[in-house]
Design a protein around this motif. Structure first.
Motif, short mmCIF file in Angstrom:
data_model
loop_
_atom_site.label_atom_id
_atom_site.label_comp_id
_atom_site.label_asym_id
_atom_site.label_seq_id
_atom_site.Cartn_x
_atom_site.Cartn_y
_atom_site.Cartn_z
N TRP A 67 25.95 -6.26 -4.40
CA TRP A 67 26.91 -7.23 -5.23
C TRP A 67 26.10 -8.51 -5.23
O TRP A 67 26.45 -9.33 -6.28
N VAL A 68 25.52 -9.05 -4.11
CA VAL A 68 25.40 -10.28 -4.03
C VAL A 68 23.95 -10.73 -4.99
O VAL A 68 23.58 -11.52 -5.71
N TYR A 69 22.94 -9.66 -4.56
CA TYR A 69 21.57 -9.77 -4.98
C TYR A 69 21.12 -9.12 -6.21
O TYR A 69 20.28 -9.15 -6.95
N GLU A 96 36.46 -12.19 -11.02
CA GLU A 96 36.26 -11.59 -9.88
C GLU A 96 36.80 -12.67 -8.64
O GLU A 96 36.96 -13.82 -8.82
N ARG A 118 25.81 -14.87 -5.08
CA ARG A 118 26.40 -14.11 -5.97
C ARG A 118 26.75 -14.60 -7.56
O ARG A 118 26.81 -13.93 -8.42
N LYS A 119 27.15 -15.92 -7.35
CA LYS A 119 27.47 -16.62 -8.76
C LYS A 119 26.15 -16.84 -9.56
O LYS A 119 26.28 -16.38 -10.59
N THR A 121 23.59 -14.56 -9.73
CA THR A 121 23.45 -13.12 -10.09
C THR A 121 24.42 -12.73 -10.91
O THR A 121 24.06 -12.29 -11.99
#
Length: 170
Positions: A67-69, A96, A118-119, A121
């Motif tokens: 999710w993050v990367y 999201e 996350r933003k 990505t």
């Protein structure tokens, strides 16, 4: 070029959107899932691709990294979470809500850093090619630090979502 300028502006706005801790607090029994649901209560969220909650125990260090990367590897910062709720929209809609709760105040900045990543990505993903509201939603995305909680909002109306979240405060 326009996309690069938008990403730079988004990064500048992001740094100004990270809020400091506020005077009011959530009651001790407030969960990340309750905060996520409050944020969604002002509108009809799009269909979910994934909903991760502590109650379902369906999020781990590998799914967090994905999710993050965008990489399937172990995310060491997962162990900093005491609670979580993440709503990811399906299809081309950019929507999201993520609510993460740290075990300790010293870990909150690490969670803010995760959400900032996350933003980035999300901004590099391909939803921007399909969602006509992508740039607006990304420019208006907010990260809120509230005690042990870090909240990420990419919705149609973040202001109303924030008001509903604030209704949970003591």
């Amino acid at each position: 070029m326009k996309r690069a300028v938008s990403l730079i502006l988004a990064a500048v706005l992001l740094s100004s959107c990270v809020a400091c801790a506020r005077e009011k607090n959530f009651p001790e029994d407030v969960t990340c899932e309750m905060i996520m649901e409050a944020a969604q209560s002002t509108h009809n969220p799009p269909e979910a691709e994934k909903i991760y909650t502590k109650a379902k125990e369906n999020f781990d260090a590998y799914s967090m990294s994905l999710w993050v990367y965008g990489l399937y590897e172990e995310c060491e910062k997962f162990k900093l979470l005491s609670d979580y709720a993440v709503y990811l929209s399906a299809g081309a809609t950019t929507y999201e809500i993520a609510v993460l709760k740290a075990h300790e105040k010293d870990n909150v900045q690490d969670l803010v850093d995760l959400i900032e990543q996350r933003k980035k990505t999300l901004a590099l993903g391909d939803k921007g090619m399909y969602d006509p509201e992508f740039e607006t939603r990304m420019e208006n995305a907010v990260i809120i630090e509230h005690g042990l909680f870090v909240i990420f909002l990419v919705t149609d109306n973040n202001s109303n979502a924030i008001k509903e979240i604030e209704n949970l405060e003591e």
